[in-house]
Every structure is written in structure tokens, then in C-alpha cells.
Design an enzyme around this catalytic site. Structure first.
Site, PDB file in Angstrom:
ATOM      1  N   LEU A  41       0.801  -1.221   0.000  1.00  0.00           N
ATOM      2  CA  LEU A  41       0.000   0.000   0.000  1.00  0.00           C
ATOM      3  C   LEU A  41       0.833   1.269   0.000  1.00  0.00           C
ATOM      4  O   LEU A  41       0.401   2.290  -0.517  1.00  0.00           O
ATOM      5  CB  LEU A  41      -0.945   0.014   1.209  1.00  0.00           C
ATOM      6  N   GLU A  43       4.640   3.444   1.885  1.00  0.00           N
ATOM      7  CA  GLU A  43       5.634   3.508   2.941  1.00  0.00           C
ATOM      8  C   GLU A  43       5.777   4.942   3.410  1.00  0.00           C
ATOM      9  O   GLU A  43       5.440   5.895   2.717  1.00  0.00           O
ATOM     10  CB  GLU A  43       6.982   2.978   2.459  1.00  0.00           C
ATOM     11  N   GLY A  44       6.272   5.095   4.614  1.00  0.00           N
ATOM     12  CA  GLY A  44       6.492   6.412   5.184  1.00  0.00           C
ATOM     13  C   GLY A  44       7.230   6.276   6.497  1.00  0.00           C
ATOM     14  O   GLY A  44       7.008   5.335   7.254  1.00  0.00           O
ATOM     15  N   GLY A  45       8.154   7.222   6.776  1.00  0.00           N
ATOM     16  CA  GLY A  45       8.933   7.088   7.990  1.00  0.00           C
ATOM     17  C   GLY A  45       9.764   5.824   7.927  1.00  0.00           C
ATOM     18  O   GLY A  45      10.505   5.583   6.990  1.00  0.00           O
ATOM     19  N   PHE A  46       9.622   4.960   8.932  1.00  0.00           N
ATOM     20  CA  PHE A  46      10.362   3.692   8.890  1.00  0.00           C
ATOM     21  C   PHE A  46       9.430   2.499   8.784  1.00  0.00           C
ATOM     22  O   PHE A  46       9.787   1.384   9.141  1.00  0.00           O
ATOM     23  CB  PHE A  46      11.281   3.540  10.110  1.00  0.00           C
ATOM     24  N   ALA A  47       8.208   2.703   8.314  1.00  0.00           N
ATOM     25  CA  ALA A  47       7.237   1.614   8.212  1.00  0.00           C
ATOM     26  C   ALA A  47       6.804   1.412   6.771  1.00  0.00           C
ATOM     27  O   ALA A  47       6.821   2.336   5.961  1.00  0.00           O
ATOM     28  CB  ALA A  47       6.024   1.897   9.087  1.00  0.00           C
ATOM     29  N   HIS A  48       6.426   0.174   6.464  1.00  0.00           N
ATOM     30  CA  HIS A  48       5.796  -0.171   5.197  1.00  0.00           C
ATOM     31  C   HIS A  48       4.396  -0.680   5.498  1.00  0.00           C
ATOM     32  O   HIS A  48       4.162  -1.286   6.549  1.00  0.00           O
ATOM     33  CB  HIS A  48       6.599  -1.241   4.447  1.00  0.00           C
ATOM     34  N   CYS A  49       3.493  -0.436   4.576  1.00  0.00           N
ATOM     35  CA  CYS A  49       2.096  -0.812   4.810  1.00  0.00           C
ATOM     36  C   CYS A  49       1.621  -1.760   3.712  1.00  0.00           C
ATOM     37  O   CYS A  49       1.854  -1.520   2.524  1.00  0.00           O
ATOM     38  CB  CYS A  49       1.206   0.430   4.856  1.00  0.00           C
ATOM     39  N   ASP A 158       0.949  16.549  12.306  1.00  0.00           N
ATOM     40  CA  ASP A 158       1.340  16.283  10.913  1.00  0.00           C
ATOM     41  C   ASP A 158       0.103  16.125  10.035  1.00  0.00           C
ATOM     42  O   ASP A 158       0.041  15.247   9.171  1.00  0.00           O
ATOM     43  CB  ASP A 158       2.220  15.042  10.829  1.00  0.00           C
TER      44      ASP A 158
END
Length: 615
Positions: A41, A43-49, A158
Site C-alpha cells: 500500500l 511507505e512512510g517514515g520507517f514503516a511499510h504498509c 502532521d
């Protein structure tokens, strides 16, 4: 991806982005319930979705995945702990629902509500400026969610279009609480962070900030929705900061007085002078009534005609309109007073430019990817770009030679392009009708309006076309299984401007549509749909089994794409040029059609569409 400002940890964040999580196809929560991995879906920061399916109940969820290697640093662990602590206690219709939190040997997972219609950022890319009515619809939901956060002493910090997600009913859901924090009354936070175009001046000046930064962000969001771009945007980030500090922005002259006043109060450089979220909801902008400029027509349709035309498209699931809250009801009531007005839409002169742009984009892809067509591709999981999937595409169509082409879009709205170049469309709820005359002037009507007598014939034709599609054509339902949604909500009115078919033709291999939002769609005889979007710079393939794959053009240039799709892109390059308008070109063109329209003496003619073109 928008630049995110952080004074501490920028280099760490950049390194974190290199940690792509190794996610197994099946994961198990702490109760040993299995989840099956689906599409990537974002990614952002240090996470993937990723999208996951919970196998014990078939629910579809968004799962945020954080590699444990990132959490070796205490600052990252503290950030994640705070995000989970804040998000898991939230339950509100305008906030992404947090479901569960668990881990395995490699990753930390938290399951979230799946928002199937991307975010307001994608809507902004596709639509640009919205009408004030549409902007009210979305902004009021953002303010409702922010009010709930502030009542719980939480600052989001944010808020931006990319963090305002949309579900299948276009209900706004605030997400991504990575920068959120608790804040006591009269407390001031000193952390310097946020997204440049939405960051408040007190954050840049490091004078301490609190709940007012979210109010400032709502002002930026409303501005973008109304005018298409952020109020302080510039080519250089530092110049953007200077403009924010100097409160250097301009409200366009076409803004209504109430919109102008609200924006200026939200973007007040003095935090204490900004309204609270609760006061925002009570602002006159959300209560403005615009007197109809089109007088009611005294000749009223028969009640039977009203009911037949405006009945729900899907008779099995009748639509029930229910107010979500009193403030939503006020906006809904205001709709009927504004809806009967004529709006001169933009002429189709830009269609040729859009198609030229799309042709150039495709040519660039094919020239640079042809050398890699024969290499195998094994990394397409992360190359998918679902955030670039278009909101609308044609799911059903039927052609009546004596009248025109009728069609249904993927979210269940429908329309018709008549042979005299007029258009008619109705939203998915079946309660809002738009007629576009030959001069491209739009006329809006609701279920309770009196429709002019001269439209009755076309309304009857349109109604019969809808009935034909309901009865004879295979339903192309939403790609997500709505009956499996965890939390049902009453459908909200769909205020996104519905695109229309501007031009179309058939070949021996496919049917090609050009939509008013710039999208080009090709339905192949093997039941594969290809949707090309020049604004999002992406191509989406919808397989016969409803599986969706979306690739950005940049992604294809970098990583190629499956060989089975490249030949279809080549086909599109050859056919798009046939859609480009000429001085005397009519909307409908036929090229090598195996079923060229013929004259018919029957009431509605013989439809030329068949289910072979439908998903």
C-alpha cells in the site's frame, strides 16, 4: 513524497528507509490468528504498509510493518511506543481505526482500518481545486476528527492531505500518528517537526506550540482543497519557511467572503487568536446558504417518474440516507439550497493537450524499457503503487445507436453521453442528477427538485439504460468486498466531481474510452482493463479475477513491469492518437468496429455492448 522536516534524526530516518521489511506471506497474531499478505500500500517514515486478509473472518485490513532492526535505537522504540499508545485509544468515525498490535521474530505489526479510496492527496492530484461545497464536505470531517483528538489532549502535528485517508464512502479518516503527542493544558511543546507546507510559524520560530498547530494545518488543508496548492508553497523549502514566518499568502479573489474569513482566522500568525476545533465547526462557512440562481420549474415530474429515476441503482441493497451527526445534517441541508445552479465547466480544449502528454509519457516508457522486456521480474510486490490507482474507471457500458452510450463507473455512479453531445450523470446514491448541455453548462438537481419538462425524455431514456445495465450486464462491484468490512458506516454523499465519457471507439481487440478527468481506459476482449492516468502518471491493470496492479510510469522506467503488460501499453500508444479531437470531430468515433452501429426503428435500438467487454 512530501519532504518532512525534522531537526533531529534526519540521517537516521534516511537509513531506516533502506530497511525493507521481510514480510512472510502468512503472519500470526498473539492469538495465532493467521493473516494473508496482499498488495503493498505504501511507505512512510520507517514503516511499510500492506493489505492483509484476516483468514478467520475474511476481513481486509491495512497492516503497518516495522522491522525490528530499526527499533534497536531507543529513540525509535520510544517513538513507536508513543504512536501505538496514542492511536490504540482512539475510536472516532473520522480517525483510522487501530485494531491490533503484535510481533514476530523479525517485525512489529499493527493492524488498521483499510481505507480503499487512497487519500485527499490523490484526490487533489486528480481534481485540483474543488468547489466550496466539496471543500466544506471534507474539511468539516477533518475538524470533527481534530476536535476529538484535542478533547483527549492529543496534538496530531502532521495533518496534511496525504494523512487524510478516504474509505469507500469518501469518509475522511485521519491517520499516521507518528508525530502525535499528548499535551496538557497550557503546556508548550518545543520539538521542531512537521511537513513544510503545513507547518505553523510558532514551530519554525521555536517559541513553543500546542493544539493551535493543528488548527493552522486545517487552514492549509482548506486552502489546498479550494485553490489546488498550499498557501505558502514555493520552489525552495527555505523560501516556504520565510513565507510562513511572514504570513505571506494570498486568498484568490474568487473565494467567497465566508471562505476568506475562515482561512484568515485559521492562518492567523498569533496562535491564541486561532479558533478551537469546536469553534471551527460552528463557523459561518459551514452554514452558508447560497440562494439558487435557477428558478424552480412549476411543471413537475410525476411522482412515479421521480421514484423510478432516483431509486437506488442496486435494488438488493437499498440506500438509506442517515445523518452522521447534527453538523453533517446541517451541511447536507445546505446542499439542497445550492444545488440548483448553472455552472459553466471548462471546455474540452485541453483534451488534446492531455492526450499529447499521455502519448509522450508512454513513448518515453517504451523507448527506455524495450531493452528490458525479456528479463524476468521477480520484485513486483514493492513495485506496485496502489496510491496511484485512479478513483474512477468505467465498469459497465452499453450503446444504443438511436440515443448514445450509457455507462457505470466503478463506485456505482452512472452516466450517459447522448448523440447530441449532451451528458447526464447521477451519483452512486441515485439522489443527485447532473445534466450537461451542448454548451458544456452543468445543471444540478436533487431528488426533491422540480426538473424541467424538456429533460423528461432524456431522463426516461437514461432510466431505461440504467435498468438495462442492471438486468443484462454483469455487475462490476468494488474491488474491495464491502460486505466484509468490519465497521459499517452509513454512506455519505459523494461530492467528488464525477467524470464523464468524452470520446470512445471500438476496435477488433478492445474498446477505448477517454474520460473528462484525462483518464484513458482500454477494455480488452480477454476481460483485462487498462486505465492510464496522465495526472497520476500511472497505469492500472484490472484482471478478469478483479486483481489490481498499479505501476507509476517512474516505477516502470526504473524496474520495468511484467512482460504481459508491456504489449498492452504499446497497443495504447497506437490507439490514443485516434482519440485526439479535431475541429469537426464528434464525441463518438468507430475504428474497425466489428459491430458498427446500424439504424434501428425500435424504441431504443439494439445495444452494441456485450459482457465480453466487462470485468
Amino acid at each position: 513524497m512530501q519532504h518532512v522536516l525534522r531537526t533531529r534524526g534526519n540521517s537516521a530516518q534516511d537509513k531506516n528507509k533502506k530497511h525493507v521489511p521481510n514480510v512472510p506471506p502468512i503472519i500470526y497474531d498473539d492469538m495465532q490468528v493467521p493473516y494473508e499478505k496482499g498488495a503493498f500500500l505504501g511507505e512512510g517514515g520507517f514503516a511499510h504498509c500492506f493489505e492483509f486478509r484476516k483468514l478467520d473472518c475474511n476481513d481486509r485490513l491495512a497492516v503497518k510493518v516495522v522491522p525490528k532492526v530499526i527499533l534497536l535505537k531507543s529513540t525509535a522504540r520510544e517513538k513507536l511506543t508513543r504512536e501505538v499508545e496514542i492511536h490504540r485509544q482512539l475510536s472516532h468515525r473520522n480517525i483510522v481505526q487501530f485494531h491490533h498490535f503484535f510481533e514476530d521474530s523479525q517485525n512489529v505489526y499493527f493492524t488498521l482500518e483499510l481505507c480503499s479510496k487512497n487519500s485527499l492527496m490523490e484526490l487533489n492530484k486528480q481534481r485540483g481545486p474543488l468547489t466550496e461545497h466539496e471543500a466544506r464536505f471534507y474539511t468539516i470531517q477533518v475538524a470533527e476528527g481534530v476536535k476529538h483528538l484535542h478533547n483527549l489532549q492529543i496534538i496530531h502535528r502532521d495533518l496534511k492531505l496525504g494523512n487524510l485517508f478516504l474509505n469507500e464512502h469518501l469518509q475522511v479518516k485521519i491517520g499516521d500518528f507518528g508525530l502525535a503527542t499528548f499535551c496538557e493544558k497550557n503546556e508548550k511543546k518545543m520539538t521542531r517537526g512537521g511537513t513544510p507546507n503545513y507547518i505553523a510559524p510558532e514551530v519554525l520560530n521555536e517559541t513553543g506550540h500546542a493544539f493551535e498547530v493543528d488548527i493552522w494545518a486545517i487552514g492549509c488543508i482548506l486552502y489546498v482543497l479550494l485553490f489546488g496548492s498550499p498557501p505558502f508553497e514555493s520552489r525552495r523549502v527555505q523560501e516556504t519557511y520565510v513565507r510562513i514566518k511572514n504570513n505571506d499568502y494570498v486568498v484568490p479573489e474568487n473565494a467567497s467572503p465566508t471562505a476568506n474569513r475562515l482561512i484568515r482566522s485559521l492562518l492567523d500568525p498569533v496562535p491564541d487568536r486561532r479558533p478551537t476545533a469546536e469553534a471551527v465547526l460552528l463557523d459561518q462557512f459551514f452554514k452558508t446558504t447560497i440562494e439558487p440562481t435557477y428558478p424552480p420549474v412549476h411543471q413537475q415530474l410525476h411522482k412515479e417518474q421521480d421514484v423510478k429515476y432516483f431509486a437506488p441503482i442496486n435494488p438488493v441493497l437499498p440506500h438509506v440516507e442517515e445523518p452522521i451527526s447534527p453538523i453533517y445534517q446541517e451541511v447536507a441541508n445546505e446542499e439542497t439550497s445550492e444545488i440548483r445552479r448553472f455552472v459553466k465547466t471548462e471546455q474540452a480544449s485541453s483534451f488534446g493537450d492531455e492526450l499529447s502528454q499521455l502519448q509522450a509519457q508512454i513513448s518515453h516508457i517504451l523507448q527506455n524499457v524495450v531493452a528490458s522486456k525479456n528479463k524476468s521480474s521477480t520484485r513486483f510486490g514493492l513495485n506496485h503503487s496502489p496510491e496511484a490507482t485512479p478513483i474512477f474507471w468505467v465498469s459497465q457500458w452499453v450503446h444504443f445507436p438511436n440515443h448514445g452510450i450509457g455507462y457505470r463507473l466503478c463506485e456505482n455512479s452512472s452516466g450517459m453521453l447522448f448523440n447530441d453531445n449532451t451528458q447526464m450523470k447521477v451519483n452512486s446514491a441515485g439522489n443527485q442528477l447532473t445534466f450537461v448541455d451542448e454548451n458544456n453548462t452543468e445543471q444540478f438537481y436533487t431528488m426533491n427538485d422540480q426538473v424541467p419538462m424538456n429533460l423528461q425524455t432524456k431522463i426516461n431514456i437514461f432510466s431505461n439504460v440504467q435498468s438495462y445495465m442492471n438486468t443484462h450486464l454483469e455487475a462490476d462491484t468494488h474491488l474491495e468486498a464491502e460486505d466484509q468490512c468490519v465497521n459499517k458506516v452509513p454512506p455519505l454523499r459523494n461530492f467528488a466531481r464525477l467524470p464523464t465519457i468524452q470520446n470512445w471507439f471500438e476496435t477488433k481487440s478492445a474498446v477505448i474510452f477517454h474520460l473528462s478527468n484525462g483518464t484513458v481506459q482500454i477494455n480488452f476482449l480477454d476481460h483485462v482493463k487498462m486505465v492510464l492516468c496522465p495526472l497520476l502518471k500511472s497505469v492500472t491493470f484490472i484482471e478478469e479475477n478483479k486483481r489490481v496492479s498499479t505501476f507509476t510510469f517512474a516505477n516502470i522506467l526504473t524496474n520495468s513491469c511484467p512482460k504481459k503488460y508491456l504489449s498492452r501499453i504499446e497497443y495504447a500508444q497506437a490507439k490514443i492518437k485516434l482519440l485526439r479531437p479535431t475541429n469537426n470531430q464528434e464525441h463518438v468515433v468507430y475504428v474497425d468496429s466489428p459491430c458498427r452501429p446500424t439504424t434501428s426503428n425500435t424504441a431504443h435500438g439494439a445495444p452494441l455492448a456485450s459482457s465480453r467487454y466487462l470485468a
